[in-house]
Motif scaffolding. Structure first.
Motif, mmCIF file in Angstrom:
data_model
loop_
_atom_site.group_PDB
_atom_site.id
_atom_site.type_symbol
_atom_site.label_atom_id
_atom_site.label_comp_id
_atom_site.label_asym_id
_atom_site.label_seq_id
_atom_site.Cartn_x
_atom_site.Cartn_y
_atom_site.Cartn_z
ATOM 1 N N ARG A 60 -20.980 -0.949 35.249
ATOM 2 C CA ARG A 60 -20.720 0.355 34.641
ATOM 3 C C ARG A 60 -21.704 0.502 33.481
ATOM 4 N N VAL A 61 -22.296 1.690 33.344
ATOM 5 C CA VAL A 61 -23.305 1.935 32.309
ATOM 6 C C VAL A 61 -22.696 2.768 31.189
ATOM 7 N N LEU A 62 -22.885 2.311 29.963
ATOM 8 C CA LEU A 62 -22.526 3.073 28.769
ATOM 9 C C LEU A 62 -23.826 3.404 28.048
ATOM 10 N N SER A 63 -24.227 4.673 28.121
ATOM 11 C CA SER A 63 -25.442 5.137 27.464
ATOM 12 C C SER A 63 -25.109 5.553 26.041
ATOM 13 N N MET A 64 -25.763 4.923 25.066
ATOM 14 C CA MET A 64 -25.550 5.303 23.671
ATOM 15 C C MET A 64 -25.990 6.751 23.432
ATOM 16 N N THR A 65 -27.054 7.182 24.072
ATOM 17 C CA THR A 65 -27.526 8.561 23.912
ATOM 18 C C THR A 65 -26.465 9.544 24.387
ATOM 19 N N ARG A 66 -25.956 9.338 25.581
ATOM 20 C CA ARG A 66 -24.958 10.245 26.141
ATOM 21 C C ARG A 66 -23.685 10.243 25.294
ATOM 22 N N MET A 67 -23.234 9.064 24.919
ATOM 23 C CA MET A 67 -21.989 8.949 24.163
ATOM 24 C C MET A 67 -22.125 9.607 22.788
ATOM 25 N N LEU A 68 -23.230 9.355 22.075
ATOM 26 C CA LEU A 68 -23.418 9.951 20.749
ATOM 27 C C LEU A 68 -23.612 11.457 20.833
ATOM 28 N N ASN A 69 -24.313 11.920 21.845
ATOM 29 C CA ASN A 69 -24.479 13.369 22.021
ATOM 30 C C ASN A 69 -23.135 14.056 22.234
ATOM 31 N N GLU A 70 -22.291 13.473 23.058
ATOM 32 C CA GLU A 70 -20.971 14.061 23.299
ATOM 33 C C GLU A 70 -20.153 14.106 22.013
ATOM 34 N N TRP A 71 -20.176 13.036 21.253
ATOM 35 C CA TRP A 71 -19.442 12.996 19.985
ATOM 36 C C TRP A 71 -19.989 14.034 19.012
ATOM 37 N N PHE A 72 -21.307 14.098 18.881
ATOM 38 C CA PHE A 72 -21.953 15.020 17.947
ATOM 39 C C PHE A 72 -21.643 16.478 18.311
ATOM 40 N N ARG A 73 -21.718 16.812 19.577
ATOM 41 C CA ARG A 73 -21.481 18.200 20.013
ATOM 42 C C ARG A 73 -20.055 18.666 19.742
ATOM 43 N N ARG A 74 -19.111 17.744 19.747
ATOM 44 C CA ARG A 74 -17.702 18.100 19.514
ATOM 45 C C ARG A 74 -17.317 18.062 18.031
ATOM 46 N N LYS A 86 -16.684 18.552 14.123
ATOM 47 C CA LYS A 86 -16.504 19.734 13.270
ATOM 48 C C LYS A 86 -17.603 19.882 12.215
ATOM 49 N N LEU A 87 -18.320 18.817 11.883
ATOM 50 C CA LEU A 87 -19.392 18.886 10.883
ATOM 51 C C LEU A 87 -20.770 19.130 11.499
ATOM 52 N N ARG A 88 -20.813 19.386 12.777
ATOM 53 C CA ARG A 88 -22.095 19.533 13.475
ATOM 54 C C ARG A 88 -23.006 20.573 12.820
ATOM 55 N N LYS A 89 -22.503 21.758 12.544
ATOM 56 C CA LYS A 89 -23.336 22.820 11.967
ATOM 57 C C LYS A 89 -23.869 22.425 10.591
ATOM 58 N N ALA A 90 -23.062 21.791 9.785
ATOM 59 C CA ALA A 90 -23.502 21.346 8.457
ATOM 60 C C ALA A 90 -24.589 20.282 8.589
ATOM 61 N N TRP A 91 -24.405 19.365 9.518
ATOM 62 C CA TRP A 91 -25.424 18.332 9.729
ATOM 63 C C TRP A 91 -26.726 18.948 10.205
ATOM 64 N N PHE A 136 -28.164 13.405 4.966
ATOM 65 C CA PHE A 136 -27.638 13.505 6.329
ATOM 66 C C PHE A 136 -27.532 12.120 6.956
ATOM 67 N N LYS A 137 -28.595 11.352 6.839
ATOM 68 C CA LYS A 137 -28.613 10.005 7.442
ATOM 69 C C LYS A 137 -27.453 9.179 6.901
ATOM 70 N N SER A 138 -27.258 9.220 5.599
ATOM 71 C CA SER A 138 -26.186 8.446 4.986
ATOM 72 C C SER A 138 -24.808 8.940 5.444
ATOM 73 N N THR A 139 -24.600 10.237 5.417
ATOM 74 C CA THR A 139 -23.321 10.812 5.830
ATOM 75 C C THR A 139 -23.036 10.541 7.297
ATOM 76 N N PHE A 140 -24.046 10.737 8.133
ATOM 77 C CA PHE A 140 -23.889 10.541 9.568
ATOM 78 C C PHE A 140 -23.560 9.073 9.870
ATOM 79 N N SER A 141 -24.278 8.159 9.228
ATOM 80 C CA SER A 141 -24.018 6.723 9.418
ATOM 81 C C SER A 141 -22.593 6.380 9.026
ATOM 82 N N ASN A 142 -22.175 6.894 7.866
ATOM 83 C CA ASN A 142 -20.812 6.617 7.393
ATOM 84 C C ASN A 142 -19.759 7.161 8.350
ATOM 85 N N LYS A 143 -19.979 8.366 8.873
ATOM 86 C CA LYS A 143 -19.033 8.954 9.824
ATOM 87 C C LYS A 143 -18.950 8.113 11.097
#
Length: 191
Positions: A62-76, A78-83, A97-104
């Motif tokens: 089974r393949v877990l793509s970090m790109t696909r998984m992070l994109n799905e999380w990012f698109r959903r 609530k802070l997407r527009k602010a980021w 942004f880098k710091s906030t995104f990493s922390n989230k």
């Protein structure tokens, strides 16, 4: 220098030893298939062949793509527009942004929970195998070594991490060939 095919064949030999061949060493069944960052495209193109060979070897990969998984999380999220607004601003805003995104990502356990979910779904399959790909999507937010440490003792099926980087010493890796060597990996490195 080994080709990707030679590294994959070495990996197959390790996998054929089974999970029990690692458990007595105290290590989780985690393998890093290490290849230079400039070979990332080649590794992605080889994935269908790798999957086919693993199936012929009797595994249920089974393949877990970090790109696909992070994109799905990012698109959903609530802070997407602010980021997104922060990315188009000054260098200082991009660093924030880098710091906030990493922390989230860490606080919400995005990667850890995604891996645990896959492992949970595979744990009852005696031929289960998890492949983690597109690791470059974690840069510069997270380090896979920290994620592996958080999951120590929870890898119930062999897990292969496709690692774009270089090897250092026996336990150290250099992510993307640009980060300094990190010796905190507790797994088998191939390549």
């Amino acid at each position: 220098m080994q080709s990707l095919t030679e590294k994959f064949n070495e990996l197959r030999q390790h996998l054929k030893g089974g999970i029990s061949s690692m458990k007595h060493t105290g290590f989780d069944p985690v393998y890093y298939l290490v290849f230079p960052a400039e070979e990332m495209l080649h590794a992605k193109q080889a994935l269908p062949q790798i999957l086919a060979q693993l199936k012929l070897d009797g595994f249920h990969p089974r393949v877990l793509s970090m790109t696909r998984m992070l994109n799905e999380w990012f698109r959903r999220h609530k802070l997407r527009k602010a980021w997104q607004a922060g990315l188009s601003s000054s260098e200082n805003d991009r660093q924030q942004f880098k710091s906030t995104f990493s922390n989230k990502l860490e606080k919400e356990r995005v990667v850890v929970d995604a891996i645990l979910k896959e492992l949970e779904e595979l744990k009852s399959d005696s031929h289960g195998l998890l492949l983690i790909t597109d690791l470059e999507a974690l840069h510069p937010f997270l380090h896979i070594s920290g994620i592996e440490q958080q999951l120590t003792g929870r890898f119930c099926v062999p897990t292969v991490v496709f690692y774009p980087g270089t090897r250092g010493g026996s336990q150290s890796l250099r992510f993307l060939g640009i980060h300094k060597e990190n010796g905190n990996y507790r797994s088998i490195h191939i390549g």
